[in-house]
Scaffold this active site. Structure first.
Site, PDB file in Angstrom:
ATOM      1  N   GLU A 289       0.823  -1.208   0.000  1.00  0.00           N
ATOM      2  CA  GLU A 289       0.000   0.000   0.000  1.00  0.00           C
ATOM      3  C   GLU A 289       0.860   1.263   0.000  1.00  0.00           C
ATOM      4  O   GLU A 289       0.449   2.302  -0.515  1.00  0.00           O
ATOM      5  CB  GLU A 289      -0.920   0.000   1.233  1.00  0.00           C
ATOM      6  CG  GLU A 289      -2.374   0.074   0.846  1.00  0.00           C
ATOM      7  CD  GLU A 289      -3.317  -0.064   2.018  1.00  0.00           C
ATOM      8  OE1 GLU A 289      -4.064  -1.053   2.017  1.00  0.00           O
ATOM      9  OE2 GLU A 289      -3.315   0.784   2.922  1.00  0.00           O
ATOM     10  N   HIS A 318       8.107 -26.409   0.396  1.00  0.00           N
ATOM     11  CA  HIS A 318       7.381 -27.460  -0.323  1.00  0.00           C
ATOM     12  C   HIS A 318       6.224 -26.898  -1.141  1.00  0.00           C
ATOM     13  O   HIS A 318       5.312 -27.635  -1.510  1.00  0.00           O
ATOM     14  CB  HIS A 318       6.915 -28.527   0.679  1.00  0.00           C
ATOM     15  CG  HIS A 318       8.073 -29.121   1.417  1.00  0.00           C
ATOM     16  ND1 HIS A 318       8.791 -30.188   0.948  1.00  0.00           N
ATOM     17  CD2 HIS A 318       8.686 -28.724   2.560  1.00  0.00           C
ATOM     18  CE1 HIS A 318       9.783 -30.448   1.785  1.00  0.00           C
ATOM     19  NE2 HIS A 318       9.751 -29.571   2.773  1.00  0.00           N
ATOM     20  N   LYS A 432     -13.211   2.112  -2.055  1.00  0.00           N
ATOM     21  CA  LYS A 432     -14.160   2.441  -0.982  1.00  0.00           C
ATOM     22  C   LYS A 432     -15.318   3.263  -1.541  1.00  0.00           C
ATOM     23  O   LYS A 432     -16.485   2.990  -1.260  1.00  0.00           O
ATOM     24  CB  LYS A 432     -13.453   3.306   0.078  1.00  0.00           C
ATOM     25  CG  LYS A 432     -12.753   2.571   1.198  1.00  0.00           C
ATOM     26  CD  LYS A 432     -12.431   3.604   2.287  1.00  0.00           C
ATOM     27  CE  LYS A 432     -11.503   3.081   3.347  1.00  0.00           C
ATOM     28  NZ  LYS A 432     -11.178   4.074   4.371  1.00  0.00           N
TER      29      LYS A 432
HETATM   30  O1  PA5 Z   1      -2.899   1.745   5.924  1.00  0.00           O
HETATM   31  C1  PA5 Z   1      -3.993   2.212   5.709  1.00  0.00           C
HETATM   32  O2  PA5 Z   1      -4.219   3.437   5.785  1.00  0.00           O
HETATM   33  C2  PA5 Z   1      -5.170   1.334   5.372  1.00  0.00           C
HETATM   34  O3  PA5 Z   1      -4.778   0.016   5.217  1.00  0.00           O
HETATM   35  C3  PA5 Z   1      -6.202   1.410   6.472  1.00  0.00           C
HETATM   36  O4  PA5 Z   1      -5.623   1.000   7.672  1.00  0.00           O
HETATM   37  C4  PA5 Z   1      -7.411   0.551   6.166  1.00  0.00           C
HETATM   38  O5  PA5 Z   1      -7.970   0.928   4.940  1.00  0.00           O
HETATM   39  C5  PA5 Z   1      -8.460   0.698   7.261  1.00  0.00           C
HETATM   40  O6  PA5 Z   1      -8.763   2.053   7.433  1.00  0.00           O
HETATM   41  P1  PA5 Z   1      -9.475   2.558   8.723  1.00  0.00           P
HETATM   42  O7  PA5 Z   1      -8.592   2.356   9.886  1.00  0.00           O
HETATM   43  O8  PA5 Z   1      -9.734   4.006   8.452  1.00  0.00           O
HETATM   44  O9  PA5 Z   1     -10.743   1.777   8.864  1.00  0.00           O
END
Ligand code: PA5
Length: 475
Positions: A289, A318, A432
């Site tokens: 990410e 494996h 989202k």
């Molecule tokens: O690293 C990030 O920002 C994302 O992976 C969020 O943690 C994830 O989308 C969840 O978001 P939130 O904590 O706002 O629910």
């Protein structure tokens, strides 16, 4: 003593597919610039995740200890950066069969469950085995707007109310953005009288493991979170030198960066410990990410990033090792080698005279695990595959905290090397918004209409291409 051994990345070990000393030296100047920039960013408060290990956590610990004695079950609702850190800490630092231990062997602490999806079978399955009256639910969402955890929250909210009546609010703890205090979960907490923990404003989800998001659930399970932070602080100190040859995080990032340049666009993390399996997932999310970006900071289209992949030694020898050894030259493997396991299992000298079995006698499973790690390293190197090893003395709160901080730093430095913003996630936000639109959330009518128009257009196109159906139905 932790160490990074990167000798098997080098030309001298694996030939021309490896990295040369000259290539690393060439990066020295760039790294010094990055070091200056990051230190500036930090001193101006732009890298808040780096300050988390220095915060006082006494209140988190006392709240966790107080709550832990009251409940049979702890349920964490969160996703992505709001769940992987806690899951990784729990799996690494708690008993491997924690939930199956009698309560006395968990020091009376609750069983630990996570709902980190919107999979109806999983959520319904959990409701089958827990009694809401004996359950504490920790809802973790920085934004408070993520569909999966919020859907599970509203369901739990309704069930809890039905199950315990007026006292339902005591069964929840919300962890959300400190923000300006007007986030939706903050407003829910205020209206319902639910206790609230804060994720500091400028700390992104995947960098939040050292905030209450990661630390409160860990403390509920009795994990020594002060020691986790101690490990993180030590790593912070160990990675302060601007000189690449004396800074493991800088060296790690530079090796990955140079490897991408040579076509190695898959970054495998292979811990030789089942306890680190979710640490591997946490790393995958952090890396993917943060670094997978369409645009760089100057708005050029770069489609940057390398694909993280978790493999667990020795089991994945494996499943994946054949590909690692003989498949495309597109992977860099990073082993995590554990010098001493918390437990060891001695192997008996039985089946005397049976060559295939008697050689185990006098050895241990820990020895076998370490031997397999070394053998895999040798095999990869023989196949001219770049690999490096992080050696840790043991898996404990200190080393896990140190490793997590290490990978957060490496990811930040990689962001600089690739010139991308490691702290946003526009690709996730888009998904989202489309989900909101399709689920009928108010304010997303324009997106909903655009999706419908697009679907109609696609159907029409298919109409024209009647001779070729693009969907195959089977079974
Ligand atoms: O690293 C990030 O920002 C994302 O992976 C969020 O943690 C994830 O989308 C969840 O978001 P939130 O904590 O706002 O629910």
């Amino acid at each position: 003593m932790m160490k990074l051994d990167f000798s098997n990345m080098m030309e001298s070990r694996i030939g021309e597919r490896g990295i040369s000393i000259g290539a690393i030296e060439y990066m020295e100047h760039r790294i010094k610039e990055i070091d200056r920039k990051l230190k500036g960013d930090r001193s101006e408060g732009r890298l808040q995740f780096m300050e988390l290990p220095y915060k006082n956590v006494d209140e988190i610990i006392s709240l966790a200890n107080e709550e832990a004695t009251k409940y049979e079950n702890f349920v964490l609702i969160g996703i992505g950066g709001s769940s992987w850190g806690s899951i990784a800490l729990h799996t690494a630092l708690s008993h491997p069969y924690y939930n199956l231990l009698p309560a006395s062997r968990r020091n009376g602490r609750p069983r630990f469950f996570v709902i980190d999806n919107c999979d109806p079978d999983e959520t319904a399955g959990l409701f089958d085995i827990i009694d809401m009256k004996k359950t504490l639910v920790n809802v973790v969402s920085k934004s408070g707007t993520t569909p999966e955890p919020m859907a599970n929250f509203v369901k739990c909210y309704e069930m809890m109310k039905r199950s315990v009546g007026k006292a339902y609010a005591e069964h929840f703890i919300i962890t959300t953005d400190e923000g300006d205090g007007d986030g939706v979960l903050r407003r829910v907490a205020e209206r319902e009288g639910i206790r609230c923990l804060e994720i500091p404003k400028r700390v992104g989800g995947r960098f939040s493991v050292f905030s209450p998001a990661g630390l409160f659930p860990a403390a509920v399970s009795g994990i020594d979170i002060k020691e986790v932070l101690n490990g993180a602080r030590h790593m912070d100190e160990a990675c302060k030198k601007p000189d690449i040859w004396h800074n493991p995080a800088y060296m790690f990032a530079v090796l990955e960066y140079l490897a991408i340049d040579k076509g190695y666009n898959i970054s495998v993390l292979m811990p030789y410990s089942r306890k680190l399996r979710h640490f591997g997932n946490w790393y995958m999310q952090l890396w993917a990410e943060s670094l997978g970006k369409e645009h760089d900071r100057d708005n050029n289209t770069v489609n940057a990033g390398s694909t993280p992949l978790k493999a667990i030694g020795a089991a994945d020898q494996h499943s994946l090792l054949q590909l690692f050894n003989e498949g495309p030259f597109d992977k860099v493997i990073t082993f995590i080698r554990v010098e001493s396991y918390e437990n060891d299992v001695s192997l008996p000298a039985v089946f005397r005279g049976w060559n295939e079995l008697e050689y185990f006698g006098g050895h241990t499973l820990g020895e076998l695990m370490k031997t397999e790690q070394f053998a895999t390293e040798l095999a990869l190197t023989n196949h001219r595959r770049p690999n490096k090893t992080i050696v840790i003395p043991a898996i404990n709160a200190f080393t896990v905290g140190a490793l997590m901080y290490f990978f957060e730093l490496v990811t930040t430095v990689m962001g600089e090397l690739l010139n991308v913003n490691a702290f946003d996630q526009p690709g996730v936000e888009e998904g989202k918004r489309l989900t909101y639109a399709l689920m009928g959330r108010r304010g997303f009518e324009r997106e909903r209409n655009a999706i419908r128009a697009k679907m109609f257009e696609e159907e029409n196109k298919e109409e024209k291409e009647k001779s070729k159906s693009l969907i195959i139905c089977f079974c």
